[in-house]
Design an enzyme around this catalytic site. Structure first.
Site, PDB file in Angstrom:
ATOM      1  CG  HIS A 264      -1.804   1.167   1.386  1.00 40.20           C
ATOM      2  ND1 HIS A 264      -3.140   1.157   1.028  1.00 40.20           N
ATOM      3  CD2 HIS A 264      -1.570   2.410   1.862  1.00 40.20           C
ATOM      4  CE1 HIS A 264      -3.674   2.345   1.274  1.00 40.20           C
ATOM      5  NE2 HIS A 264      -2.739   3.135   1.791  1.00 40.20           N
ATOM      6  CD  GLU A 265       1.476   3.559   3.782  1.00 41.30           C
ATOM      7  OE1 GLU A 265       1.642   4.673   3.238  1.00 41.30           O
ATOM      8  OE2 GLU A 265       0.436   3.250   4.414  1.00 41.30           O
ATOM      9  CG  HIS A 268       0.287   6.326  -0.357  1.00 41.51           C
ATOM     10  ND1 HIS A 268      -0.727   7.119  -0.849  1.00 41.51           N
ATOM     11  CD2 HIS A 268      -0.284   5.599   0.642  1.00 41.51           C
ATOM     12  CE1 HIS A 268      -1.857   6.885  -0.171  1.00 41.51           C
ATOM     13  NE2 HIS A 268      -1.608   5.958   0.733  1.00 41.51           N
ATOM     14  CD  GLU A 294      -5.622   5.753   0.863  1.00 37.15           C
ATOM     15  OE1 GLU A 294      -4.744   6.624   1.047  1.00 37.15           O
ATOM     16  OE2 GLU A 294      -5.600   4.649   1.429  1.00 37.15           O
TER      17      GLU A 294
HETATM   18 ZN    ZN Z   1      -3.008   5.235   2.155  1.00 39.66          ZN
END
Ligand code: ZN
Length: 499
Positions: A264-265, A268, A294
């Protein structure tokens, strides 16, 4: 850069603003990762001074004059025009708040997270309620100062996280989730299909998890020459510029927690690493919005990381790292386990299908707080009722209910919808990507470059030059359309659960 005398005169101010921003970001990172506990008091003073300097600089008379000069210039490039517009908007949002009130709010929120954390730990909503009331009142006052004529307060708050989205568009979005996903979830839980996932919990040595975290970040394209991976209580990403992007994770006895938080990160981080050199360190040199950010993290976490094809080349690595725990677990079993659906009470532990329902009810509650004067004292009850209605689970106490998120204690009203919008943006981008390439085959071959390149070309390279809506329109040829998200979820989980 074009030859504009006014813009050249503005440049040293822009550089100072950028330096102040970077410094504050670095302090924020430090507080969450390495700073000792007792540093907080003195550091808060330093941060207060820096944010005061920032306020003075952005709203000062010199910058205002230069902005006026720039607006009259014709020689500005598109980029320069964008920077001028961004700075003007930032200044307008700040200068309508009296300096005293700005400082007061900063002080209020500086201490409130601690009050919240204590209340959560002690399961004592009543001790947090008075602070929350003050924060809410302050946020409403600030929004009323920033509001354009006739603009609703919650719309002002929503717009500050996601330009071009308001209650009207979000009502439509969440209505469709409520209509489609609640009955679908009911059908799914009533199907009786059980997915075994017990093997994901156990004694997974932290050193080994760290090794995996690094491996997967790199596998997805994270550049450790321009980035750092550290540990913090809650995973997050922060960026100083496109040569310094930092991610964190937390390790637990659930091996999938750190695994998917790293994926997830990294999503980003790839966004921030994909910002071009000419934009980075300018006011436009970062992701365009919370929601679009997101979308990138959730795209990698869910569309890529939970995709069966993704695991074909790398599941062996998992088994090699944890032979005792996963040696006897097939790839198919593993993929099913990381996609299991289990309606629960905690947003940050929610599965892909139920995640946006956690957001939907927060949106409804924020709307009630800001627009319908819902009393803060009634929050625990309203919260519990909505969880029961939408997810079929009821918190036993406020710690696992209304006190679970930090956001309101920081004054972040209007932030939550970005999470659900992000998932929906991701699904719309994914549908478009699949028309242009065979994503599954690429994943099976471990060839992620074309996927990254699609995102870099269509999303990352614009920084804040385009809004999320503009990006979606330009890439997919249509405005934001939540149908892609609903279809994606129903198709994926319909086939996984055979319903
Ligand atoms: Zn996030």
């Amino acid at each position: 850069m074009g030859k504009s005398a006014a813009f050249e005169d503005l440049t040293p101010y822009l550089e100072k603003i950028s330096a102040l921003n970077t410094t504050q970001v670095l302090f924020g990172w430090d507080q969450e990762t390495l700073a000792p506990k007792e540093a907080a008091g003195y550091t808060a003073g330093t941060i207060g001074i820096l944010s005061g300097l920032y306020f003075e600089l952005v709203t000062g008379a010199k910058v205002k004059k230069l902005l006026q000069r720039c607006e009259k210039e014709e020689a500005l490039t598109e980029l320069q025009k964008g920077i001028v517009k961004e700075l003007k908007e930032t200044a307008e949002k700040l200068e309508c708040i009296p300096a005293g009130e700005y400082k007061e709010f900063a002080e209020l929120t500086a201490g409130s997270a601690r009050v919240w954390a204590k209340a959560r730990q002690e399961n004592d909503f009543a001790s947090f309620a008075p602070v929350l009331k003050k924060i809410l009142a302050a946020q409403k006052r600030i929004a009323s100062r920033q509001a354009k004529k006739g603009q609703k307060l919650y719309d002002v708050m929503l717009d500050s996280y996601e330009k071009g989205f308001d209650m009207e568009s979000l009502d439509t979005f969440f209505d469709s989730l409520r209509r489609e996903l609640i009955p679908f979830l009911k059908k799914l839980t009533e199907s009786g299909v059980q997915i075994e996932d017990g093997f994901l919990t156990g004694d997974f040595r932290e050193e080994k998890q760290k090794e995996l975290a690094r491996f997967f970040a790199e596998y997805l394209g994270f550049d450790f020459n321009k980035g750092v991976l550290a540990v913090s209580a809650h995973p997050f990403t922060t960026n100083l510029h496109n040569h310094d992007v930092r991610i964190t994770t937390a390790y637990s006895d659930h091996v999938d927690d750190s695994l998917f938080s790293v994926i997830h990160e990294t999503g980003h981080a790839l966004y921030e690493l994909g910002i071009p050199d000419e934009l980075t360190q300018t006011l436009l040199g970062t992701g365009t919005s919370m929601g679009m950010h997101e979308s990138q993290s959730r795209f990698f976490e869910n569309m890529i990381g939970r995709n069966p094809a993704f695991w074909k080349p790398v599941y062996g690595k998992m088994q090699e790292t944890f032979p005792e725990q996963l040696g006897g677990v097939s790839r198919e079993q593993f993929v099913r386990a990381v996609n299991r659906v289990r309606p629960g009470l905690i947003r940050t532990r929610a599965d892909e299908l139920t995640y946006s329902l956690h957001i939907m009810l927060r949106y409804e509650i924020e709307k009630m707080l800001v627009e319908e004067n819902l009393e803060v004292e009634k929050l625990p009850q309203v919260w519990a009722d909505k969880y029961e209605e939408y997810l079929g689970v009821r918190p036993r106490n406020d710690s696992e209910g209304v006190l679970q998120d930090i956001h309101w204690s920081q004054g972040s009203f209007g932030y939550f919808p970005s999470y659900a919008l992000g998932s929906a943006f991701a699904a719309q981008l994914y549908a478009c990507m699949r028309k242009q390439m065979d994503v599954e085959t690429l994943l099976e071959h471990g060839d992620l470059a074309p996927i990254r390149e699609f995102l870099r070309k269509n999303v990352h390279q614009f920084g804040k030059l385009k809004t999320s809506r503009q990006i979606l329109r330009d890439v997919t040829g249509e405005d934001f359309n939540p149908d892609y998200y609903v279809e994606y979820l129903k198709e994926k989980y319909g086939s996984l659960y055979g319903i």
